[in-house]
Design an enzyme around this catalytic site. Sequence first.
Site, short mmCIF file in Angstrom:
data_model
loop_
_atom_site.label_atom_id
_atom_site.label_comp_id
_atom_site.label_asym_id
_atom_site.label_seq_id
_atom_site.Cartn_x
_atom_site.Cartn_y
_atom_site.Cartn_z
N ALA A 173 0.85 -1.19 0.00
CA ALA A 173 0.00 0.00 0.00
C ALA A 173 0.88 1.24 0.00
CB ALA A 173 -0.93 0.01 1.21
N PHE A 221 1.47 9.52 3.25
CA PHE A 221 2.26 9.36 4.47
C PHE A 221 3.53 8.57 4.22
CE2 PHE A 221 -0.94 6.00 4.23
CZ PHE A 221 -0.13 4.89 4.20
N GLY A 222 3.55 7.72 3.19
CA GLY A 222 4.69 6.85 2.95
C GLY A 222 4.23 5.54 2.35
N THR A 223 4.75 4.42 2.84
CA THR A 223 4.47 3.11 2.27
C THR A 223 4.22 2.10 3.38
OG1 THR A 223 5.94 3.65 0.42
CG2 THR A 223 5.35 1.35 0.69
N VAL A 224 3.31 1.16 3.12
CA VAL A 224 3.05 0.07 4.06
C VAL A 224 3.59 -1.22 3.46
CG1 VAL A 224 1.32 -1.21 5.36
CG2 VAL A 224 0.96 1.22 4.88
N GLY A 258 0.74 5.75 0.04
CA GLY A 258 -0.07 6.92 0.30
C GLY A 258 0.81 8.13 0.53
N ASP A 269 -10.66 10.73 12.28
CA ASP A 269 -10.69 10.33 10.87
C ASP A 269 -11.35 8.96 10.75
OD1 ASP A 269 -10.34 10.71 8.17
OD2 ASP A 269 -8.25 10.07 8.16
#
Length: 375
Positions: A75, A79-82, A77, A217
């Site tokens: 994933a 924010f960064g990466t999962v 986004g 959120d």
Amino acid sequence: MDLEPGGVKNSKMKGVGSDSSKDMIFRADKIDLKNLDAQLEKHLSKVWSRKSEQERPKEVWEIDLAKLEIRYAFAHGAFGTVYRGIYDNQDVAVKVLDWGEDGVTTAAETAVLRASFRQEVAVWHKLDHPHVTKFIGASMGTSNLKIPEDSSSTHGENSPPSRACCVVVEYLPGGTLKQFLFKNRRKKLAFKLVVQLALDLSRGISYLHSKKIVHRDVKTENMLLDRFARLKIADFGVARVEAMNPSDMTGETGTLGYMAPEVLEGMPYNHRCDVYSFGICLWEIYCCDMPYPDLSFADLSAAVVRQNLRPEIPRCCPSSFANIMRKCWDGNPNKRPEMEDVVRMLEAVDTRKGGGMIPEDHTPTCFCFTHPRGP
């Protein structure tokens, strides 16, 4: 070693001051401060990486990087990466945040990223509930994070930063609730499963509120499912401890479509903004659809605040369930129920008679599309 005022070697400063080495005077406008700052930052970075990770006191939530194996990214986004990984023989998800060392991110943006990380860890590591994704640990600003090169390049992503921070949580194979609902958008869900998912979410939020934590959120994208379709709340990047004074909690934080009117207006708010968002999630779980798919940001914000716009509840929705939606998304936050009361209301819903959403392309077996039902 001869040092002049300021601790600078006179042998290194030829042509900077006067011609007399005895009375050397340095002109500040002749010193390349930008270059010196860059060298200092580079030096401190090396010292920080070498010493800080080894000598600074460990936080209670810090993981042992030797036990962490990162496999691949699944994933991406803002924010960064999962990544999928293994920690201490347990399947985990590893969320890696970028410190902003890409040469594009400003210092202010980097500060926001770091603050967001600290805030998320501070909130998450203290939580323990069956409907909250289990926090395992985190690492702040490490240079020892071993990420496979092929995984970091997935989807055209850049290589990970030299100093990355990461959050490690339990891996849930069911994906997000939003993905699950999308897969079932045509056949819809059995009403018993609808109520069960709603109960899982309500119990998780009720737990957070009991700890004075406002998620801020709440949306189906931030909810994860295990292999048995049990729901767990995830992503505490914007969560915070609730302020004693509501005026201390302002600003448009959240996701459009789920944000309460008071949040959209930038007015003071409290934990009941989560209750509003939960009401939207209830509709989404029942309908397996997206609320307001055709409205722009400006149109939706204005309609929610000024025209009391809410998703249209299908006639086939049981009144007991529809009433909970309406109470949760009331425009007046003081009229919204507490989440512990929502849990009790959902527990009282009778699921024995069906009541699930009827797909639009199916011939209705009841008269919910032809005769209006009472609230």
